[in-house]
Motif scaffolding. Structure first.
Motif, PDB file in Angstrom:
ATOM      1  N   GLY A 152       0.828  -1.233   0.078  1.00  6.72           N
ATOM      2  CA  GLY A 152      -0.199   0.298   0.201  1.00  6.72           C
ATOM      3  C   GLY A 152       0.836   0.796  -0.140  1.00  6.72           C
ATOM      4  O   GLY A 152       0.658   2.149  -1.105  1.00  6.72           O
ATOM      5  N   PHE A 153       1.980   1.278   0.687  1.00  8.48           N
ATOM      6  CA  PHE A 153       3.021   2.366   0.664  1.00  8.48           C
ATOM      7  C   PHE A 153       3.666   2.462  -0.757  1.00  8.48           C
ATOM      8  O   PHE A 153       3.872   4.299  -0.834  1.00  8.48           O
ATOM      9  CB  PHE A 153       3.564   2.550   2.553  1.00  8.48           C
ATOM     10  N   VAL A 154       3.826   1.356  -1.017  1.00  7.43           N
ATOM     11  CA  VAL A 154       4.741   1.611  -2.087  1.00  7.43           C
ATOM     12  C   VAL A 154       3.649   1.883  -4.070  1.00  7.43           C
ATOM     13  O   VAL A 154       4.151   2.857  -4.173  1.00  7.43           O
ATOM     14  CB  VAL A 154       4.975   0.691  -2.541  1.00  7.43           C
ATOM     15  N   LEU A 155       2.477   1.909  -3.098  1.00 10.27           N
ATOM     16  CA  LEU A 155       1.752   2.251  -4.084  1.00 10.27           C
ATOM     17  C   LEU A 155       1.247   3.868  -4.154  1.00 10.27           C
ATOM     18  O   LEU A 155       0.826   4.323  -5.556  1.00 10.27           O
ATOM     19  CB  LEU A 155      -0.047   1.448  -3.787  1.00 10.27           C
ATOM     20  N   HIS A 156       1.469   4.894  -2.827  1.00  9.05           N
ATOM     21  CA  HIS A 156       2.085   5.835  -2.707  1.00  9.05           C
ATOM     22  C   HIS A 156       2.781   6.751  -3.513  1.00  9.05           C
ATOM     23  O   HIS A 156       2.314   7.933  -4.059  1.00  9.05           O
ATOM     24  CB  HIS A 156       1.672   5.872  -1.193  1.00  9.05           C
ATOM     25  N   VAL A 157       3.703   5.605  -3.842  1.00 12.64           N
ATOM     26  CA  VAL A 157       4.893   6.242  -4.970  1.00 12.64           C
ATOM     27  C   VAL A 157       4.557   6.116  -5.907  1.00 12.64           C
ATOM     28  O   VAL A 157       5.405   6.666  -6.497  1.00 12.64           O
ATOM     29  CB  VAL A 157       6.620   5.286  -3.969  1.00 12.64           C
ATOM     30  N   VAL A 158       4.459   4.591  -6.210  1.00 10.29           N
ATOM     31  CA  VAL A 158       4.583   4.810  -7.717  1.00 10.29           C
ATOM     32  C   VAL A 158       3.021   4.883  -8.731  1.00 10.29           C
ATOM     33  O   VAL A 158       3.616   4.535  -9.341  1.00 10.29           O
ATOM     34  CB  VAL A 158       4.597   3.363  -7.698  1.00 10.29           C
ATOM     35  N   GLU A 159       2.263   4.907  -7.713  1.00  6.03           N
ATOM     36  CA  GLU A 159       0.931   5.806  -8.952  1.00  6.03           C
ATOM     37  C   GLU A 159       0.300   6.540  -8.118  1.00  6.03           C
ATOM     38  O   GLU A 159      -0.495   6.988  -7.342  1.00  6.03           O
ATOM     39  CB  GLU A 159      -0.230   3.955  -8.962  1.00  6.03           C
ATOM     40  N   PRO A 160       1.215   8.044  -7.606  1.00  2.74           N
ATOM     41  CA  PRO A 160       0.767   8.938  -7.305  1.00  2.74           C
ATOM     42  C   PRO A 160      -0.366   9.842  -7.535  1.00  2.74           C
ATOM     43  O   PRO A 160      -0.471  10.274  -7.107  1.00  2.74           O
ATOM     44  CB  PRO A 160       1.920  10.088  -6.886  1.00  2.74           C
ATOM     45  N   HIS A 161      -0.474   9.214  -8.910  1.00  2.00           N
ATOM     46  CA  HIS A 161      -1.942   9.654  -9.930  1.00  2.00           C
ATOM     47  C   HIS A 161      -3.197   9.001  -9.215  1.00  2.00           C
ATOM     48  O   HIS A 161      -4.483   9.434  -9.934  1.00  2.00           O
ATOM     49  CB  HIS A 161      -1.594   9.683 -11.173  1.00  2.00           C
TER      50      HIS A 161
END
Length: 612
Positions: free
Chosen positions: A44-53
């Motif tokens: 979940g925290f990786v998704l904040h970084v790699v899919e910030p849109h």
């Protein structure tokens, strides 16, 4: 049947998400001895970084979890409206809808606290152990997917003239990141490093550190920065600059919560969803509306039946769902009610918004919903005309149906991520993070991420189930799913896609459970790959809340015979690209053998499942 990828199978662990780096980070946690809940939080925290849109830390996340040997639970990470977010406050500003962007649309952020609560109560890893993957990608960079740069370009002028703190991260050197180019977010990495340091200073105990992190988010340096920035006026979709209503007291008073799921039994399966503060029960209503005998999967009759049933369920969503009033779910899912509703489905496409009367109570539709139903609010079926109408559906040769879009005037419809994890101990988890998109609000410079805009889903009209109400949750489109077979958790699944989520998920679920199994398990990848569709015959959840009566958008792969028959029945058919509908993820576990399975969406070329 032909599939783009195999359905993965193994016995150790499976992870599926909308980005390969999140899936692999989840798998790394499993390999390091973590369980499904540890893995989900790290992903979940990786998704904040790699899919910030598509999502951010100040967004929201509903989670459905099935701990091995324990009850299925919903963890609600959807924050409520702030204490100052009343209908009177917004209408006094001359607004008849909550703006689609800017601080005025920000609910109390819910995602971070939900992730921390999940990790504390069900995980085994420390805060530092789960955040290290996100910190690494934020600090050292990750290869950007195409949609990040494309999204930034749509708001270039807004970023350079108004939201300059966003330009500092997403327009480095004045240029948006090219596909495959390294994108960093060092302020975000610094935020998480400081959080870890302060939490570790508070206690050496794992659970106490997580509670300390929650306090820091609410009342420490993070909470202070969020409240300060929310009070600063920013340009939004109204064309004016408004300050938000979010305060430090709102942040300090919020906690994610556990609740029982809403369930429906169908042919030996039980599907669990979040309650009527989400659109989740619309999935269950669609199941309840199905006849005992279904037409052949994929046939024109089958597609027509599911479209028309979905129209009835989504009409009920508009009239009955929300957190500002009681949702009569028992009646809405009752056999008698749905038997009567089923009689409304005939061979012809309906163009009317037809909510029902559960327990004889008359439905109430707000004036904005009625305006959308009458066609007074314009709708752009391809999401490319710049009209700012509705959430995007599909663009031929353009963005996927599940991608966000932002007009040059700042109008935005964001989207979502999804992840599912299964581990060797029998734990299953499904989560749909969203909100806090890079295009939703200016980046808080001290933190590296923006606030969300979920309040745009509530109505500025008193007396409706989804009326904007202080302390109540705006009805969310986010709707993860968990399915049980004979009472045992078997499958976790979900998709991004706003209002389309429970349409796409129903098609997936039926394809997975009604088609022949492969290698002793459900053909998850075949169900993900199957041609999909959606309709927009209800008021949309995103600013400016438009509707397209009688519409259905189909993938061209669905076949000319289906398309022609749907048109003969009166459907207003838009034929989209061959791979444009849905971004599903799924994991499963056979309770008898312990064999795990996983699949992920090939559309958009970034979702992936991993496992062994």
């Amino acid at each position: 049947m032909f599939t783009t990828r195999p359905t993965l199978q193994g016995t150790f662990g499976m992870a599926s998400s909308t980005h390969w780096l999140a899936s692999q980070s989840a798998m790394a946690v499993l390999e390091d001895g973590g369980n499904a809940f540890d893995a989900a939080v790290a992903a979940g925290f990786v998704l904040h970084v790699v899919e910030p849109h598509l999502n951010g830390p100040a967004g929201e996340v509903p989670v459905i979890l099935a701990p091995a040997g324990g009850p299925v639970r919903v963890l609600c990470g959807q924050g409520p409206a702030p204490a100052g977010a009343s209908v009177a406050h917004y209408t006094a500003l001359g607004l008849d809808l909550v703006p689609g962007t800017g601080p005025l649309a920000a609910a109390v952020p819910g995602a971070f606290d939900a992730w921390m609560l999940l990790l504390r109560d069900h995980g085994t890893k420390s805060l530092a152990e789960v955040l290290r993957y996100a910190i690494g990608y934020a600090e050292h960079g990750h290869p950007a997917v195409e949609r990040i740069g494309e999204t930034v370009e749509t708001v270039r002028e807004l970023f350079t003239t108004e939201w300059t703190s966003s330009a500092e991260i997403y327009l480095p050197g004045g240029r948006s990141v090219a596909p495959g180019g390294l994108l960093t977010n060092r302020p975000l990495a610094a935020t998480w490093r400081r959080l870890i340091t302060e939490a570790q200073a508070a206690s050496a105990d794992r659970e106490a550190q997580l509670d300390a992190a929650r306090r820091i988010w609410r009342e420490g340096f993070i909470g202070e920065a969020l409240a300060d920035f929310a009070a600063r006026p920013a340009l939004d979709t109204s064309g004016e600059r408004h300050a938000g209503t979010l305060t430090g007291d709102d942040l300090a008073g919020y906690s994610a919560t556990y609740e029982d799921p809403v369930t429906y039994d169908w042919h030996g399966w039980t599907v669990a969803k979040a309650a009527g503060w989400s659109q989740g029960p619309a999935f269950l209503q669609q199941l309840a509306l199905l006849p005992d005998e279904l037409p052949a999967i994929g046939s024109p009759e089958y597609v027509h039946l599911l479209i028309e049933g979905s129209k009835l369920a989504m009409a009920d969503r508009e009239a009955w769902y929300g957190d500002a009033a009681e949702v009569p779910l028992h009646a809405l899912l009752g056999d008698g009610y749905n038997a009567e509703r089923r009689k409304l489905i005939d061979r012809h496409a309906s163009y009317a918004l037809r909510p029902g009367s559960p327990d004889g109570r008359p439905p109430r539709l707000g004036k904005q919903a009625l305006a959308a139903a009458s066609g007074a609010v314009g709708f752009d079926p391809l999401g490319i005309s710049g009209s700012g109408a509705g959430e995007p559906t599909v663009a031929r040769g353009g963005p996927s149906a599940a991608e966000p879009r932002v007009d040059r005037d700042g109008t935005t419809r964001g989207d979502t991520c999804h992840l599912d994890v299964a581990d060797r101990w029998g734990n299953l988890v499904s989560a749909t993070p969203s909100g806090g998109w890079l295009q939703s609000n200016p980046v808080v410079p001290a933190l590296g991420f923006p606030l969300g805009t979920r309040l745009q889903m509530a109505w500025l009209e008193e007396g409706l189930p989804n009326t904007l109400t202080p302390g109540r949750r705006p009805r969310t489109t986010l709707t993860p799913s968990l399915a049980l077979r004979d009472g045992v958790p078997v499958m976790a699944f979900g998709t991004p896609g706003g209002d389309q989520q429970d349409q796409w998920q129903l098609h997936f679920f039926l394809a997975a459970v009604l088609r022949p199994e492969v290698r002793g398990g459900p053909d998850l990848q075949g169900a993900v790959d199957a041609p999909n569709w959606h309709h927009d015959s209800f008021p949309g959840s995103f600013f400016p809340r438009a509707m397209r009566p009688g519409s259905v958008t189909v993938e061209s792969r669905i076949g000319t015979d289906v398309i022609e028959e749907l048109r003969r029945r009166g459907h207003d058919v838009t034929v989209g690209a061959a791979w444009s509908e849905g971004r599903l993820c799924a994991v499963a576990r056979d309770p008898e053998t312990g064999v795990l399975s996983a699949a992920a969406n090939p559309r958009g070329m970034q979702g992936y499942a991993v496992g062994r």
